[in-house]
Design a protein around this motif. Structure first.
Motif, PDB file in Angstrom:
ATOM      1  N   SER A  51      21.725 -33.688  -3.054  1.00 50.38           N
ATOM      2  CA  SER A  51      22.809 -32.919  -2.440  1.00 50.38           C
ATOM      3  C   SER A  51      22.861 -31.508  -3.009  1.00 50.38           C
ATOM      4  O   SER A  51      23.041 -30.527  -2.276  1.00 50.38           O
ATOM      5  N   LEU A  52      22.721 -31.396  -4.317  1.00 52.53           N
ATOM      6  CA  LEU A  52      22.705 -30.065  -4.927  1.00 52.53           C
ATOM      7  C   LEU A  52      21.478 -29.273  -4.474  1.00 52.53           C
ATOM      8  O   LEU A  52      21.565 -28.068  -4.202  1.00 52.53           O
ATOM      9  N   GLY A  53      20.328 -29.923  -4.383  1.00 53.61           N
ATOM     10  CA  GLY A  53      19.114 -29.229  -3.964  1.00 53.61           C
ATOM     11  C   GLY A  53      19.191 -28.741  -2.533  1.00 53.61           C
ATOM     12  O   GLY A  53      18.743 -27.618  -2.215  1.00 53.61           O
ATOM     13  N   LEU A 218      16.244 -38.723  -9.799  1.00 54.10           N
ATOM     14  CA  LEU A 218      17.094 -38.595 -10.987  1.00 54.10           C
ATOM     15  C   LEU A 218      16.245 -38.398 -12.228  1.00 54.10           C
ATOM     16  O   LEU A 218      16.537 -37.540 -13.077  1.00 54.10           O
ATOM     17  N   VAL A 219      15.164 -39.171 -12.357  1.00 54.91           N
ATOM     18  CA  VAL A 219      14.287 -39.046 -13.528  1.00 54.91           C
ATOM     19  C   VAL A 219      13.681 -37.653 -13.589  1.00 54.91           C
ATOM     20  O   VAL A 219      13.654 -37.005 -14.649  1.00 54.91           O
ATOM     21  N   ALA A 220      13.171 -37.167 -12.448  1.00 61.38           N
ATOM     22  CA  ALA A 220      12.507 -35.861 -12.431  1.00 61.38           C
ATOM     23  C   ALA A 220      13.452 -34.743 -12.842  1.00 61.38           C
ATOM     24  O   ALA A 220      13.110 -33.892 -13.688  1.00 61.38           O
ATOM     25  N   VAL A 221      14.653 -34.723 -12.258  1.00 58.75           N
ATOM     26  CA  VAL A 221      15.607 -33.656 -12.579  1.00 58.75           C
ATOM     27  C   VAL A 221      16.134 -33.797 -14.000  1.00 58.75           C
ATOM     28  O   VAL A 221      16.292 -32.802 -14.726  1.00 58.75           O
ATOM     29  N   ALA A 222      16.401 -35.037 -14.428  1.00 57.53           N
ATOM     30  CA  ALA A 222      16.947 -35.239 -15.777  1.00 57.53           C
ATOM     31  C   ALA A 222      15.935 -34.832 -16.845  1.00 57.53           C
ATOM     32  O   ALA A 222      16.285 -34.154 -17.826  1.00 57.53           O
ATOM     33  N   VAL A 223      14.681 -35.231 -16.680  1.00 59.27           N
ATOM     34  CA  VAL A 223      13.663 -34.880 -17.680  1.00 59.27           C
ATOM     35  C   VAL A 223      13.434 -33.370 -17.691  1.00 59.27           C
ATOM     36  O   VAL A 223      13.315 -32.747 -18.763  1.00 59.27           O
ATOM     37  N   ALA A 224      13.374 -32.745 -16.503  1.00 58.23           N
ATOM     38  CA  ALA A 224      13.178 -31.293 -16.455  1.00 58.23           C
ATOM     39  C   ALA A 224      14.352 -30.557 -17.092  1.00 58.23           C
ATOM     40  O   ALA A 224      14.165 -29.566 -17.825  1.00 58.23           O
ATOM     41  N   THR A 225      15.560 -31.037 -16.844  1.00 58.50           N
ATOM     42  CA  THR A 225      16.748 -30.406 -17.439  1.00 58.50           C
ATOM     43  C   THR A 225      16.749 -30.546 -18.955  1.00 58.50           C
ATOM     44  O   THR A 225      17.024 -29.582 -19.698  1.00 58.50           O
ATOM     45  N   THR A 226      16.439 -31.748 -19.433  1.00 63.75           N
ATOM     46  CA  THR A 226      16.405 -31.982 -20.886  1.00 63.75           C
ATOM     47  C   THR A 226      15.344 -31.115 -21.558  1.00 63.75           C
ATOM     48  O   THR A 226      15.579 -30.513 -22.619  1.00 63.75           O
ATOM     49  N   PRO A 236      17.750 -19.522 -14.304  1.00 64.48           N
ATOM     50  CA  PRO A 236      18.967 -19.685 -13.489  1.00 64.48           C
ATOM     51  C   PRO A 236      19.299 -21.167 -13.361  1.00 64.48           C
ATOM     52  O   PRO A 236      18.409 -21.991 -13.138  1.00 64.48           O
ATOM     53  N   LYS A 237      20.563 -21.492 -13.523  1.00 67.41           N
ATOM     54  CA  LYS A 237      20.990 -22.890 -13.489  1.00 67.41           C
ATOM     55  C   LYS A 237      22.093 -23.081 -12.470  1.00 67.41           C
ATOM     56  O   LYS A 237      22.609 -22.135 -11.881  1.00 67.41           O
ATOM     57  N   VAL A 238      22.433 -24.351 -12.265  1.00 67.08           N
ATOM     58  CA  VAL A 238      23.482 -24.703 -11.308  1.00 67.08           C
ATOM     59  C   VAL A 238      24.791 -24.051 -11.744  1.00 67.08           C
ATOM     60  O   VAL A 238      25.161 -24.091 -12.931  1.00 67.08           O
ATOM     61  N   PRO A 359      30.168 -30.015 -16.467  1.00 59.18           N
ATOM     62  CA  PRO A 359      29.378 -29.423 -17.569  1.00 59.18           C
ATOM     63  C   PRO A 359      27.931 -29.919 -17.595  1.00 59.18           C
ATOM     64  O   PRO A 359      27.017 -29.169 -17.934  1.00 59.18           O
ATOM     65  N   ILE A 360      27.707 -31.195 -17.250  1.00 57.31           N
ATOM     66  CA  ILE A 360      26.340 -31.727 -17.248  1.00 57.31           C
ATOM     67  C   ILE A 360      25.554 -31.164 -16.079  1.00 57.31           C
ATOM     68  O   ILE A 360      24.385 -30.770 -16.222  1.00 57.31           O
ATOM     69  N   LEU A 361      26.188 -31.095 -14.905  1.00 58.62           N
ATOM     70  CA  LEU A 361      25.495 -30.600 -13.718  1.00 58.62           C
ATOM     71  C   LEU A 361      25.083 -29.142 -13.880  1.00 58.62           C
ATOM     72  O   LEU A 361      24.058 -28.716 -13.335  1.00 58.62           O
ATOM     73  N   GLU A 362      25.865 -28.373 -14.632  1.00 56.04           N
ATOM     74  CA  GLU A 362      25.554 -26.957 -14.786  1.00 56.04           C
ATOM     75  C   GLU A 362      24.403 -26.698 -15.751  1.00 56.04           C
ATOM     76  O   GLU A 362      24.013 -25.550 -15.954  1.00 56.04           O
ATOM     77  N   LEU A 363      23.826 -27.752 -16.318  1.00 49.46           N
ATOM     78  CA  LEU A 363      22.633 -27.603 -17.148  1.00 49.46           C
ATOM     79  C   LEU A 363      21.339 -27.676 -16.336  1.00 49.46           C
ATOM     80  O   LEU A 363      20.261 -27.387 -16.849  1.00 49.46           O
TER      81      LEU A 363
END
Length: 907
Positions: A51-53, A218-226, A236-238, A359-363
């Motif tokens: 949805s964000l993408g 979820l895995v792809a975005v979470a690992v890339a964000t971490t 640039p972030k959300v 706060p988590i989404l904005e990372l």
């Protein structure tokens, strides 16, 4: 395939689907089940990053994607007619929404979404939802492919660290400059995201199977964000602004015609995508018996109303347009959801995340979301869809729609696609090939295509090439003849017969000759039969038969020292006779019935009532030791059944039989034992059985297939697929695939085995057949078909080390990799959809099909064709006792064989 199945009035119906297809499901009030809770979590984890993408790709505020996801789950999930379809912001709407935001601004776009929702409500109230399904699939797939290309090209700029432009041409024009100034951090995060999207579903072993349950996006975005956070990358972030400043819909502002066009575009894309998605979800649910028993079929009109209400609410609250989403819907079904509660609960979870997880989404880096959406866009260009439209000769419609969507826009692309589809249909209607040739004094006129008034001048010119008084055969290969063509053909036929000529009309597609060689009545019969066939069915099924293979006792074969006729019938001492068991397997029905055998496929000119085979038919096929009775050949219908034919089998003369009862009746047997018998040794039962079968073929079937076989003899074989199956006598390939001469290149061996290259030890027969089929015949697919109760698999399971190496045991060593595969704990077992294998033999039969497909890929000719995209491999399992076929699900990691039902048939 050359035969398919007509509509059967006596087709058994599933009790759980007693209502009409796509009608309102029965009232259900399900409680919140554990399966719905787990499915909602799985869908939520996929929906959140997507949805964000999608919001990022459209240029809308990012929280607009969350609003649309929540509204799609709560409103469309509660009011829609497809209980398991998940709605929300869809990638198919990205291009349209981006254009509207660029042209009118965000708040006016929200108002357009509201108006589109009202239009959907109106269409739902008018109950026209089924009309959307009339759109050619080539147009729909072309539209989605064009949108996918547009999305991928635009998001590529963000992946490289830049900013996308408003059109595809601008994005392509600026791509070289963007490549020259790549942002390394953005590119690295994007590459990591794409790598995880590709590799995560392919994790091997038991641990990989457990990890694959976590949604890949979820895995792809979470690992890339971490990774980006730990490395301190500046990207640039959300950015989710405060909900207090969230933009809501405003009154539409812009030219009236432009706004109307925008509303129509949103309405069309949302409606078509949602309705097609609902039908696809129904197919997914039907393949999972544990769910289909609890989930009703979709009500398409109600689904349109639910989508309309959701768009009204989403637009009013400042959300993106909403449609049914395939990725989330399929995840919902595969996660085991059994009611609409899972969809609604996923909407609740989105609301909670939007309020508490800011706060988590904005990372999340925007480059990671862009890579995710770019991957979705690439997947929208489906090679499977391209192969499908190519096979149905609609690739031009697909290509025009795709290119028009890319370069002009969605509404313009769909309009051009519809225009092209209409043009192709008209071209096919008017394209009629009429040829004339002479063979041994007989003039053949071949008409291929539809006979309309446009073809009358060419038809008339060709018919007048036939000299007066000559014998003529007119072969009509088409399903339509208008009045002008009918009169032209009838007038010529009358004139030609008056001058001493003969005319024979042949309906090549129906496989029967119509009428006598002279007189206009044959043309009328042709028209009547063509009309009846098009009304009742598309073509003919395999007709059931009874006991034509049984051995007739010696005492029954002889009467007064004379052999009985080739059909095994004759007058007994009481003057009666048993009903003949003809090789065509005709079933008797009420009314006058003329039945012929066609290569084992029974064909009727007129069917007054669907046949009801006698009891015990399945047992007779499944068990070779089942008791058999020749008198069971007919069902218990009564009426007048006339069967006439000239038999030339051994010991038979001209045999005319008229039966007034379907089971017993009087028979006149003329010249029994004194006819023109062939020089065949009939002293042995096997020879008599063989001769009877050949005689029946020459009498009943050969006249019907002679023309088709003559064409194949002239043109050579051009099969569409290689069918590799077991030598088991119960597997009749032409029956279970509804195929005919020239369709299949069949290779049969004990255990349907494919030896690995270099393992044949002097026996290269299978490898030679594969090479010949792929390289010479250029087949488009190879099917490996196993079956239940396979003796080869039983022998493999029962084999003991050190046993004597007979030819059979040496051959079965090629099946040992299947045994090893089944014993490996880190591999998922092949299984049937809806139930576990009945025993170890069935498990090995399924595993063997999967293993032989891997052996196929090791052959150089197959590997080369697969790399070129010119070949497909399919796995199939046939349960003999159930007469049920199963196909290996494409791309399914758990190797599931899904059953094939009547509802799965496609054009």
């Amino acid at each position: 395939m050359s035969a398919c199945v007509p509509t059967r009035a006596d087709e058994p119906r599933r009790e759980e689907h007693s209502h009409e297809p796509h009608s309102p499901p029965p009232a259900r009030h399900p409680r919140l089940a554990g399966a719905d809770v787990s499915a909602s979590i799985a869908v939520f984890l996929i929906a959140l990053p997507l949805s964000l993408g999608i919001a990022l790709a459209t240029g809308a505020p990012l929280q607009a994607g969350l609003v649309a996801a929540a509204v799609g789950g709560l409103v469309a999930g509660r009011l829609g007619g497809a209980p398991l379809q998940v709605s929300g912001p869809a990638a198919g709407l990205t291009v349209v929404t981006a254009e509207l935001i660029h042209q009118y601004g965000w708040r006016t776009t929200c108002a357009i979404t509201v108006l589109a929702g009202l239009a959907q409500l109106g269409l739902g109230l008018l109950r026209v939802a089924r009309t959307a399904l009339a759109v050619s699939p080539a147009i729909v797939h072309g539209m989605l492919a064009g949108i996918g290309v547009t999305i991928a090209v635009a998001q590529l700029h963000i992946v490289l660290g830049g900013v996308p432009h408003s059109s595809v041409l601008d994005n392509l024009r600026e791509l070289p400059a963007q490549l020259a100034r790549v942002h390394p951090a953005a590119l690295s995060v994007s590459v990591l995201t794409l790598a995880l999207l590709v590799l995560w579903p392919r994790l091997p072993g038991r641990a990989g199977k457990l990890l694959r349950k976590v949604p890949t996006p979820l895995v792809a975005v979470a690992v890339a964000t971490t990774t980006a956070s730990l490395m301190g990358l500046s990207l640039p972030k959300v950015d989710l602004p405060s909900w207090s400043s969230h933009a809501l819909a405003a009154l539409p502002d812009g030219p009236v015609l432009g706004l109307v066009a925008a509303v129509l575009t949103i309405t069309l894309v949302c409606s078509v995508q949602s309705l097609l998605g609902a039908v696809a979800v129904d197919k997914l649910v039907a393949g999972r018996p544990e769910q289909s028993a609890r989930v009703g079929r979709s009500d398409l009109d109600r689904e349109l109303l639910g989508q309309g209400a959701a768009n009204v609410v989403s637009g009013a609250l400042g959300g993106l347009p909403i449609a049914g989403v395939a990725v989330r819907s399929s995840a919902n079904v595969h996660a085991g959801a059994v009611s609409r509660n899972s969809t609604m609960l996923h909407g609740v979870l989105v609301v909670v995340a939007a309020l508490l997880m800011v706060p988590i989404l904005e990372l999340i880096p925007l480059a990671s979301l862009a890579a995710l959406v770019m991957a979705v866009g690439i997947q929208m260009v489906s090679l499977h869809h391209i192969r499908t439209v190519t096979r149905h000769r609609e690739v031009l419609v697909y290509a025009v729609t795709t290119l028009a969507v890319v370069f002009f826009g969605v509404l313009e692309g769909v309009a051009l696609g519809i225009a092209m589809a209409v043009g192709v249909a008209l071209h096919r209607l008017t394209r009629t090939r009429i040829t004339h040739d002479e063979t041994e004094g007989v003039h053949h006129v071949h008409v291929r295509g539809q006979l309309t008034f446009l073809a009358v001048p060419r038809l008339s010119r060709t018919l007048h090439l036939v000299p007066q008084g000559a014998a003529a055969v007119v072969e009509l290969d088409g399903s339509f003849m208008d009045h002008a063509a009918y009169e032209s053909l009838q007038d010529w036929q009358n004139t030609h017969t008056v001058h001493g000529g003969t005319v024979e009309l042949v309906g090549r597609r129906s496989g029967v000759r119509i009428g006598e060689p002279t007189g206009p009545a044959s043309l009328q019969a042709l028209t009547a039969v063509a009309t009846e066939e098009s009304a009742d069915c598309r073509c003919h099924p395999w007709t059931p038969w009874r006991n034509h293979q049984c051995e007739i006792p010696e005492a029954a074969l002889l009467r007064d020292g004379q052999p009985r006729d080739a059909q095994g019938t004759g007058a007994d001492d009481a003057g009666g006779s048993t009903a003949p068991s003809d090789a065509g397997g005709a079933l008797r029905t009420n009314g006058t019935d003329t039945t012929k055998g066609h290569g084992g496929i029974g064909e009727r000119d007129k069917v007054s009532e669907p046949s009801r085979p006698s009891d015990g038919g399945t047992d007779a096929l499944a068990r070779p030791d089942a008791p058999q009775d020749n008198t069971a050949d007919a069902s218990e219908d009564t009426g007048t059944n006339t069967a006439t034919g000239t038999g030339t089998g051994p010991g038979t003369g001209t045999d005319a039989a008229t039966s007034t009862d379907a089971r017993t009746g009087a028979a006149a047997d003329t010249g029994a034992g004194t006819g023109t018998g062939a020089a065949t040794d009939t002293s042995r039962p096997s020879a008599r059985q063989l001769a009877r079968g050949i005689s029946a073929f020459q009498r009943n079937t050969a006249p019907l297939v002679r023309g088709e076989l003559a064409r194949l003899a002239r043109e050579g074989q051009q099969p569409s697929q290689l069918f590799l199956t077991c030598a088991d006598s119960r597997l009749v390939t032409s029956m279970i695939t509804s195929s005919g001469p020239g369709d299949l290149f069949v290779v049969r061996n004990v255990g349907n085995l494919v030896p690995l290259p270099g393992r044949e030890s002097g026996d290269d027969s299978v490898a030679a057949a594969i090479e010949y089929a792929v390289d010479v015949l250029e087949v488009r697919s190879i099917t490996v078909c196993g079956h239940s109760g396979c003796g080869a698999m039983q022998a493999l399971l029962a084999s003991e080390p050190g046993a004597a190496q007979t030819p059979l045991r040496r051959w079965l060593r090629h099946g040992e990799p299947s045994l090893e595969r089944m014993s490996e704990e880190d591999r998922p077992w092949a299984r049937l959809a809806g139930r576990a294998p009945a025993d170890a033999v069935e498990q090995l039969c399924l595993t063997n099909v999967v293993q032989q497909l891997e052996h196929l890929r090791a052959h150089e000719s197959v590997a080369r064709a697969l790399r070129a995209g010119a070949l497909e491999l399919h796995g199939m399992y046939f349960h003999v006792g159930e007469a049920q076929a199963y196909l290996l699900t494409e791309g399914h990691e758990d190797r599931v064989f899904d059953h094939v039902g009547v509802a799965d048939l496609s054009a």
